[in-house]
Design a protein around this motif. Structure first.
Motif, mmCIF file in Angstrom:
data_model
loop_
_atom_site.group_PDB
_atom_site.id
_atom_site.type_symbol
_atom_site.label_atom_id
_atom_site.label_comp_id
_atom_site.label_asym_id
_atom_site.label_seq_id
_atom_site.Cartn_x
_atom_site.Cartn_y
_atom_site.Cartn_z
ATOM 1 N N THR A 2 0.843 -1.181 0.000
ATOM 2 C CA THR A 2 0.000 0.000 0.000
ATOM 3 C C THR A 2 0.876 1.228 0.000
ATOM 4 O OG1 THR A 2 -0.098 0.067 2.401
ATOM 5 C CG2 THR A 2 -1.823 -1.190 1.283
ATOM 6 N N GLN A 3 0.376 2.270 -0.587
ATOM 7 C CA GLN A 3 1.117 3.521 -0.618
ATOM 8 C C GLN A 3 0.322 4.565 0.140
ATOM 9 O OE1 GLN A 3 2.395 4.760 -4.427
ATOM 10 N NE2 GLN A 3 3.276 6.663 -3.739
ATOM 11 N N HIS A 4 0.951 5.099 1.186
ATOM 12 C CA HIS A 4 0.263 6.066 2.028
ATOM 13 C C HIS A 4 0.373 7.438 1.389
ATOM 14 C CE1 HIS A 4 -1.257 8.007 5.594
ATOM 15 N NE2 HIS A 4 -0.190 8.775 5.647
ATOM 16 N N GLU A 5 -0.739 7.985 0.951
ATOM 17 C CA GLU A 5 -0.744 9.294 0.324
ATOM 18 C C GLU A 5 -1.877 10.121 0.919
ATOM 19 O OE1 GLU A 5 -1.046 8.929 -3.831
ATOM 20 O OE2 GLU A 5 0.976 8.140 -4.120
ATOM 21 N N ASP A 6 -1.644 11.406 1.013
ATOM 22 C CA ASP A 6 -2.669 12.332 1.458
ATOM 23 C C ASP A 6 -3.078 13.190 0.279
ATOM 24 O OD1 ASP A 6 -2.608 11.543 4.167
ATOM 25 O OD2 ASP A 6 -0.719 12.650 4.398
ATOM 26 N N GLU A 7 -4.190 13.862 0.437
ATOM 27 C CA GLU A 7 -4.656 14.750 -0.612
ATOM 28 C C GLU A 7 -5.286 15.964 0.028
ATOM 29 O OE1 GLU A 7 -8.130 13.923 -3.383
ATOM 30 O OE2 GLU A 7 -6.418 13.456 -4.671
ATOM 31 N N VAL A 98 6.701 3.798 -1.629
ATOM 32 C CA VAL A 98 5.803 2.657 -1.465
ATOM 33 C C VAL A 98 6.056 2.038 -0.099
ATOM 34 C CG1 VAL A 98 5.161 0.379 -2.326
ATOM 35 C CG2 VAL A 98 5.703 2.214 -3.940
ATOM 36 N N ARG A 99 5.020 1.971 0.703
ATOM 37 C CA ARG A 99 5.146 1.432 2.057
ATOM 38 C C ARG A 99 4.642 -0.010 2.070
ATOM 39 N NH1 ARG A 99 5.596 3.912 6.889
ATOM 40 N NH2 ARG A 99 5.124 5.946 5.981
ATOM 41 N N VAL A 100 5.548 -0.943 2.314
ATOM 42 C CA VAL A 100 5.169 -2.354 2.366
ATOM 43 C C VAL A 100 4.710 -2.658 3.796
ATOM 44 C CG1 VAL A 100 5.874 -4.709 1.829
ATOM 45 C CG2 VAL A 100 6.935 -2.792 0.627
ATOM 46 N N ASP A 101 3.518 -2.213 4.118
ATOM 47 C CA ASP A 101 2.988 -2.365 5.464
ATOM 48 C C ASP A 101 1.465 -2.391 5.372
ATOM 49 O OD1 ASP A 101 2.189 -2.215 8.083
ATOM 50 O OD2 ASP A 101 3.591 -0.633 8.640
ATOM 51 N N ILE A 102 0.876 -3.532 5.640
ATOM 52 C CA ILE A 102 -0.575 -3.671 5.507
ATOM 53 C C ILE A 102 -1.309 -3.179 6.749
ATOM 54 C CG2 ILE A 102 -0.353 -5.606 3.914
ATOM 55 C CD1 ILE A 102 -0.970 -7.480 6.250
ATOM 56 N N PHE A 103 -0.581 -2.828 7.796
ATOM 57 C CA PHE A 103 -1.214 -2.408 9.042
ATOM 58 C C PHE A 103 -1.161 -0.897 9.252
ATOM 59 C CE2 PHE A 103 0.661 -6.655 9.794
ATOM 60 C CZ PHE A 103 -0.517 -7.370 9.963
ATOM 61 N N TYR A 104 -0.174 -0.230 8.654
ATOM 62 C CA TYR A 104 0.115 1.173 8.954
ATOM 63 C C TYR A 104 -1.100 2.076 8.784
ATOM 64 C CZ TYR A 104 2.459 5.729 8.620
ATOM 65 O OH TYR A 104 2.841 7.040 8.799
ATOM 66 N N ASP A 105 -1.802 1.962 7.669
ATOM 67 C CA ASP A 105 -2.914 2.872 7.385
ATOM 68 C C ASP A 105 -4.049 2.749 8.391
ATOM 69 O OD1 ASP A 105 -1.702 4.038 5.247
ATOM 70 O OD2 ASP A 105 -2.644 2.767 3.739
ATOM 71 N N GLY A 106 -4.130 1.621 9.074
ATOM 72 C CA GLY A 106 -5.202 1.437 10.040
ATOM 73 C C GLY A 106 -4.881 1.951 11.427
ATOM 74 N N TYR A 107 -3.655 2.405 11.636
ATOM 75 C CA TYR A 107 -3.259 2.896 12.952
ATOM 76 C C TYR A 107 -3.685 4.345 13.151
ATOM 77 C CZ TYR A 107 -0.228 -1.215 13.396
ATOM 78 O OH TYR A 107 0.254 -2.494 13.480
ATOM 79 N N ALA A 108 -3.777 4.742 14.408
ATOM 80 C CA ALA A 108 -4.062 6.136 14.744
ATOM 81 C C ALA A 108 -2.872 7.000 14.344
ATOM 82 C CB ALA A 108 -4.331 6.269 16.243
ATOM 83 N N PRO A 109 -3.106 8.291 14.044
ATOM 84 C CA PRO A 109 -2.004 9.169 13.617
ATOM 85 C C PRO A 109 -0.816 9.178 14.573
ATOM 86 C CG PRO A 109 -4.103 10.241 13.226
ATOM 87 C CD PRO A 109 -4.403 8.976 13.978
ATOM 88 N N ALA A 110 -1.079 9.163 15.884
ATOM 89 C CA ALA A 110 0.024 9.191 16.853
ATOM 90 C C ALA A 110 0.893 7.941 16.729
ATOM 91 C CB ALA A 110 -0.527 9.309 18.274
ATOM 92 N N LYS A 111 0.260 6.797 16.528
ATOM 93 C CA LYS A 111 1.021 5.555 16.379
ATOM 94 C C LYS A 111 1.777 5.540 15.058
ATOM 95 C CE LYS A 111 0.621 0.573 17.055
ATOM 96 N NZ LYS A 111 -0.289 -0.549 17.409
ATOM 97 N N GLN A 112 1.179 6.108 14.018
ATOM 98 C CA GLN A 112 1.865 6.208 12.733
ATOM 99 C C GLN A 112 3.135 7.049 12.860
ATOM 100 O OE1 GLN A 112 -1.060 7.790 10.034
ATOM 101 N NE2 GLN A 112 -1.883 5.772 9.522
ATOM 102 N N ARG A 113 3.030 8.152 13.608
ATOM 103 C CA ARG A 113 4.198 9.014 13.785
ATOM 104 C C ARG A 113 5.307 8.279 14.533
ATOM 105 N NH1 ARG A 113 1.194 11.381 10.919
ATOM 106 N NH2 ARG A 113 2.376 9.954 9.609
ATOM 107 N N LYS A 114 4.944 7.480 15.526
ATOM 108 C CA LYS A 114 5.952 6.725 16.276
ATOM 109 C C LYS A 114 6.644 5.703 15.378
ATOM 110 C CE LYS A 114 3.620 7.264 20.734
ATOM 111 N NZ LYS A 114 2.891 6.588 21.837
#
Length: 276
Positions: A2-7, A98-114
Motif C-alpha cells: 500500500t502507498q500512504h498518500e494524502d490529498e 511505497v510502504r510495504v505495510d498492511i497495518f500502517y494505514d489502520g493505525y491512529a495518527p500518533a502511532k503512525q508518527r511513532k
C-alpha cells in the motif's frame, strides 16, 4: 503493498474545487524549512527526467541509423543515477514512497508518527550514513585516479558521478533528519536532547565516524612521512578490547560514551522556562 498518500482539497470563491496531489505540496503547512529545501532541490532535479527521455529516444534513433553514440549511453546512466538519488530524499520528505505495510494505514495518527520516527531514525538514517561512509573512499579513489569511461568515446571524468553519489547521501540524510524532526514535533516538543536521544543509533554512528576520522587524521599527522591510512589503522586505538565473551572497538566504545555525554549535556543545558 500500500502507498500512504494524502490529498488536500483547495477551494476558492467562484472557482472549482482543486485536489492537490503533488506530493511536494501535500501537507506543506507541516513542513519545516529543511523539508522545503529538500522539495525545492528535488523540483530542480526533476527536470532531469525529460532530459533522460530525450537522451534515450535520441540514442535509439541514432543506433537504428547505425550511428551509435557511446557518450549517450553513459549520459543516460549519469542522469538516471542523479535523478533517482535525489528522488530518494524527496520520497522520504513527502512520504510518497511505497510502504510495504498492511497495518500502517489502520493505525491512529500518533502511532503512525511513532512508527515513522523509529523507521527513519533507527533504521533508515543509520543505513544512509553507512552508505555515505562506504562510498567516500569509492569517490576519493575515483578522483585520485581521474577515472573515466570504459569506452574511448564515452563520458569521461566519471569521478564527478561517483562524487555526486557520495554527496547525495548527505542530501538524503538531511531529508531524513528533517522528516524525523517534523514527525517528532507532532507528538512532543522537538527540543535538542529529545532529537538526539530518539535518534540514538544514527547519532552514535555519526559520532563514531567523527571520532574515527579525527583519530585517523591525528595518527597520520604524527606518523612518519609516507604512512598510509591502512598502516595508520594499526594504531592501538583502532583495535578491539574484550567485554566478557564479546569484543568491541575502542572507537565504538568512545562513540557510545561521547554520545551519551552529548545527550546529557543538551539535557542539562535545555531551556527550562517552559517546563512545569
Amino acid at each position: 503493498m500500500t502507498q500512504h498518500e494524502d490529498e488536500v482539497v483547495v477551494a476558492t470563491e467562484g472557482a472549482p474545487i482543486v485536489a492537490i496531489s503533488d506530493p511536494g505540496e501535500v501537507g506543506r503547512a507541516e513542513h519545516n524549512r529543511g523539508d522545503r529545501a529538500v522539495v525545492q532541490v528535488a523540483n530542480v532535479f526533476s527536470w532531469l527526467y525529460p532530459i533522460l527521455i530525450i537522451a534515450i529516444c535520441s540514442q535509439v534513433v541514432l543506433r537504428g541509423m547505425g550511428n551509435n553514440q557511446a557518450w549517450l549511453d553513459d549520459a543516460q546512466w549519469w542522469i538516471y543515477g542523479a535523478a533517482v538519488l535525489i528522488g530518494i530524499g524527496y520520497a522520504v520528505t513527502t512520504n510518497s514512497h511505497v510502504r510495504v505495510d498492511i497495518f500502517y494505514d489502520g493505525y491512529a495518527p500518533a502511532k503512525q508518527r511513532k512508527i515513522d520516527i523509529f523507521a527513519l531514525a533507527w533504521l533508515f538514517l543509520p543505513f544512509i550514513i553507512l552508505c555515505w561512509d562506504t562510498t567516500l573512499p569509492y569517490a576519493l579513489t575515483s578522483i585520485v585516479a581521474d577515472e573515466g569511461s570504459d569506452s574511448p568515446n564515452g563520458l569521461h571524468n566519471l569521478w564527478i558521478l561517483k562524487t555526486f553519489m557520495n554527496v547525495s547521501f548527505l542530501y538524503i540524510a538531511f531529508a531524513t533528519w528533517s522528516a524525523y524532526v517534523r514527525y517528532l514535533s507532532q507528538i512532543t516538543p522537538p527540543v535538542w536532547w529529545r532529537k538526539l536521544l530518539y535518534a540514538f543509533p544514527a547519532v552514535a554512528f555519526v559520532v563514531n565516524l567523527v571520532i574515527y576520522y579525527a583519530a585517523l587524521g591525528l595518527v597520520l599527522l604524527t606518523s612518519e612521512a609516507g604512512t598510509t591510512a591502512r598502516q595508520a589503522t594499526r594504531h592501538w586505538f583502532f583495535d578491539t578490547f574484550a567485554i566478557g565473551p564479546e569484543e568491541m572497538k575502542y572507537t565504538v566504545a568512545s562513540a557510545l560514551i561521547a554520545t551519551v555525554l552529548i545527550i546529557a549535556a543538551t539535557y542539562a543545558l535545555r531551556d527550562k522556562s517552559g517546563e512545569v
